[in-house]
Design a protein around this motif. Structure first.
Motif, mmCIF file in Angstrom:
data_model
loop_
_atom_site.group_PDB
_atom_site.id
_atom_site.type_symbol
_atom_site.label_atom_id
_atom_site.label_comp_id
_atom_site.label_asym_id
_atom_site.label_seq_id
_atom_site.Cartn_x
_atom_site.Cartn_y
_atom_site.Cartn_z
ATOM 1 N N LEU A 1 48.488 41.012 32.864
ATOM 2 C CA LEU A 1 46.952 40.716 32.988
ATOM 3 C C LEU A 1 46.278 39.691 32.433
ATOM 4 O O LEU A 1 45.356 39.211 32.727
ATOM 5 N N TRP A 2 46.606 39.696 31.091
ATOM 6 C CA TRP A 2 46.092 38.733 30.012
ATOM 7 C C TRP A 2 46.602 37.354 30.636
ATOM 8 O O TRP A 2 45.770 36.461 30.736
ATOM 9 N N LEU A 3 47.968 37.045 30.902
ATOM 10 C CA LEU A 3 48.099 35.580 31.221
ATOM 11 C C LEU A 3 47.343 35.274 32.581
ATOM 12 O O LEU A 3 46.996 34.181 32.755
ATOM 13 N N GLY A 4 47.381 36.163 33.513
ATOM 14 C CA GLY A 4 46.359 36.144 34.564
ATOM 15 C C GLY A 4 44.865 35.664 34.472
ATOM 16 O O GLY A 4 44.221 34.926 35.118
ATOM 17 N N ALA A 5 44.566 36.284 33.393
ATOM 18 C CA ALA A 5 43.187 36.171 32.906
ATOM 19 C C ALA A 5 42.928 34.767 32.294
ATOM 20 O O ALA A 5 41.813 34.149 32.612
ATOM 21 N N ALA B 1 44.591 31.956 33.253
ATOM 22 C CA ALA B 1 44.806 31.098 34.181
ATOM 23 C C ALA B 1 43.565 31.104 35.177
ATOM 24 O O ALA B 1 42.953 29.924 35.456
ATOM 25 N N SER B 2 42.914 32.371 35.585
ATOM 26 C CA SER B 2 41.804 32.531 36.277
ATOM 27 C C SER B 2 40.565 32.016 35.553
ATOM 28 O O SER B 2 39.771 31.213 36.134
ATOM 29 N N GLN B 3 40.417 32.270 34.295
ATOM 30 C CA GLN B 3 39.123 31.943 33.480
ATOM 31 C C GLN B 3 39.192 30.357 33.500
ATOM 32 O O GLN B 3 38.033 29.870 33.553
ATOM 33 N N PHE B 4 40.415 29.770 33.059
ATOM 34 C CA PHE B 4 40.248 28.108 33.171
ATOM 35 C C PHE B 4 39.914 27.807 34.436
ATOM 36 O O PHE B 4 39.164 26.565 34.453
ATOM 37 N N GLY B 5 40.542 28.264 35.355
ATOM 38 C CA GLY B 5 40.090 27.855 36.818
ATOM 39 C C GLY B 5 38.676 27.785 37.044
ATOM 40 O O GLY B 5 38.182 26.958 37.619
ATOM 41 N N LEU C 1 43.838 34.035 45.477
ATOM 42 C CA LEU C 1 44.479 33.331 46.450
ATOM 43 C C LEU C 1 43.392 32.866 47.321
ATOM 44 O O LEU C 1 43.322 31.681 47.835
ATOM 45 N N GLY C 2 42.292 33.550 47.370
ATOM 46 C CA GLY C 2 40.908 33.158 48.401
ATOM 47 C C GLY C 2 40.454 31.834 47.706
ATOM 48 O O GLY C 2 40.367 30.779 48.286
ATOM 49 N N ARG C 3 40.192 31.906 46.191
ATOM 50 C CA ARG C 3 39.600 30.908 45.701
ATOM 51 C C ARG C 3 40.657 29.625 45.536
ATOM 52 O O ARG C 3 39.984 28.455 45.793
ATOM 53 N N ALA C 4 41.931 29.892 45.438
ATOM 54 C CA ALA C 4 42.737 28.807 45.508
ATOM 55 C C ALA C 4 42.712 27.929 46.803
ATOM 56 O O ALA C 4 42.659 26.905 46.741
ATOM 57 N N ALA C 5 42.914 28.765 47.813
ATOM 58 C CA ALA C 5 42.710 28.143 49.124
ATOM 59 C C ALA C 5 41.154 27.376 49.160
ATOM 60 O O ALA C 5 41.460 26.384 49.693
ATOM 61 N N GLY D 1 48.344 30.430 40.211
ATOM 62 C CA GLY D 1 49.167 30.984 38.830
ATOM 63 C C GLY D 1 48.368 32.637 38.427
ATOM 64 O O GLY D 1 49.492 33.369 38.105
ATOM 65 N N SER D 2 47.269 32.847 38.390
ATOM 66 C CA SER D 2 46.646 33.920 38.115
ATOM 67 C C SER D 2 47.181 35.196 39.001
ATOM 68 O O SER D 2 47.467 36.260 38.604
ATOM 69 N N ALA D 3 47.412 35.006 40.347
ATOM 70 C CA ALA D 3 47.684 35.731 41.265
ATOM 71 C C ALA D 3 49.308 35.896 41.266
ATOM 72 O O ALA D 3 49.481 37.205 41.241
ATOM 73 N N ALA D 4 49.894 34.844 40.628
ATOM 74 C CA ALA D 4 51.440 35.183 40.362
ATOM 75 C C ALA D 4 51.781 36.232 39.318
ATOM 76 O O ALA D 4 52.563 37.003 39.249
#
Length: 409
Positions: A17-21, A23-27, A86-90, A184-187
């Protein structure tokens, strides 16, 4: 209240969960800066058009913030988190493949920015509601502290990385880098092993009724009501300060924009400091005391900003702003943990959405108030109103000054 260090990063689900956060926060933070740069640079957009890009990226919470809470309480939250990533990535990646010949059109950029903003609202509400499913109740403070540290670091480093990526690599590689962060966050989130069950549905079945239930729960709860009203006032007056500081320093005192940026950089540093010490403060003071004491002790430092009378003394305001952000961040960790413990699981999404709506909705009001006061009476008067109002807004939180070892009901 006694805490025991649990080593959350050694736990597989929280680490994912933290690693996803991360990747997501930096994105998300990179996108907030990179997308306006795309408009201002390669697209040669006007100042108004660039401003519209920034507005579309932040307006989503006022539009879909409350419905997002009701949706989060109805669906499998991890699945929603992965889907929004995944939606934001696309959407971001689509900017590397223009829909029209000759490059990205402004209309395409507007759609992407608005779509990313809407998905970010759903992600943020779901993420805050999902943490109690991954860690135990007594681990919430540590978990929120680690997630807040990630957010604070992303707020400081993300914009710089975005500007660097656009300048060195160009628009296409920069947006693909941001898209990779969301993917990466989704993964990482997909690796969580905890069951992703659908929340139990209780009360009203219609969306509007569920939204009203969430708002009513917050406003009737003695602790949540104080946190919402005091926090909203704090954010409003903080935005008065934030809006008028550049006017005071650059327009009135003649400081360079680079010098004035020291002030805001200090706030980001203070946010990191507050997140790092939040867990230990909650351990020593208890969550209730930590929630109000961190704000009350640091709020007086806001009074340093209107005292500045020369550009050379910006360090004084910057030091006060650092401490102000440190206190606000440490308090926020305790407040979020309290909210997660006090609220029934079936209402977590709506409670979090309501709180974020009330706290975030006060910010544009503060920016407007600062602008009106600055135009009518000058930036320094506006800064005094902001500083004194921010200090007074902390006083209702004194009602939370219960014994440090009291457990939430």
């Amino acid at each position: 209240m006694a805490y025991r260090r649990s080593g959350l990063l050694r736990q597989h689900d929280f680490r994912s969960l933290w690693l996803g956060a991360v990747a997501s926060q930096f994105g998300a933070r990179m996108a907030l800066v990179a997308l306006p740069l795309v408009a201002a640079g390669p697209m040669h957009a006007s100042a108004w058009q660039v401003g519209l890009v920034g507005t579309l990226g932040t307006v989503a919470f006022l539009v879909v913030g409350l419905p997002a809470g009701a949706v989060v309480d109805r669906v499998r939250q991890r699945r929603l988190l992965i889907g929004t990533d995944l939606g934001r990535a696309a959407l971001i990646a689509s900017l590397a493949v223009p829909a029209a010949p000759g490059g990205v059109a402004l209309g395409q950029l507007y759609v992407v920015v608005l779509g990313v903003g809407v998905l970010t609202v759903f992600f943020d509400v779901a993420h805050q509601s999902y943490l109690p499913r991954v860690v135990r109740s007594e681990e919430l403070v540590e978990g929120n502290a680690r997630l807040s540290t990630t957010l604070a670091v992303a707020q400081v480093a993300g914009p710089a990385l975005a500007g660097l990526a656009v300048e060195l690599a160009g628009t296409g590689p920069a947006v693909l880098l941001i898209a990779a962060g969301f993917a990466g966050s989704a993964a990482y989130l997909a690796r969580i092993r905890a069951a992703d069950s659908r929340p139990a549905t209780t009360g009203r079945s219609r969306l509007a009724g569920q939204i009203r239930d969430g708002v009513a729960y917050v406003l009737r709860h003695p602790v949540l009501r104080v946190l919402a009203l005091a926090g909203g006032a704090y954010n409003m007056f903080a935005l008065v300060l934030h809006t008028m500081v550049p006017v005071r320093l650059v327009s009135e005192l003649g400081a360079s924009p680079a010098t004035a940026s020291v002030y805001f950089s200090a706030g980001g540093t203070g946010g990191i400091l507050g997140a790092v010490v939040a867990w230990r403060l909650a351990q020593r003071l208890g969550q209730y005391r930590s929630a109000w004491l961190c704000l009350l002790v640091t709020a007086p430092f806001a009074l340093l900003t209107p005292l500045i009378d020369s550009a050379g003394r910006i360090w004084l305001a910057a030091g006060g702003y650092l401490l102000l952000w440190a206190g606000a961040t440490a308090s926020n960790v305790a407040q979020v943990s309290l909210r997660q413990q006090l609220c029934p699981p079936e209402l977590l999404g709506r409670m979090n959405a309501t709180m974020r709506f009330l706290l975030g909705g006060a910010m544009p009001l503060g920016a407007l108030l600062g602008t009106v006061l600055g135009a009518a009476a000058g930036a320094r008067v506006a800064l005094w109103v902001g500083a004194v109002g921010l200090l007074l807004s902390c006083l209702p939180l004194l009602r939370l000054g219960v014994p440090a070892d009291r457990q939430p009901a």
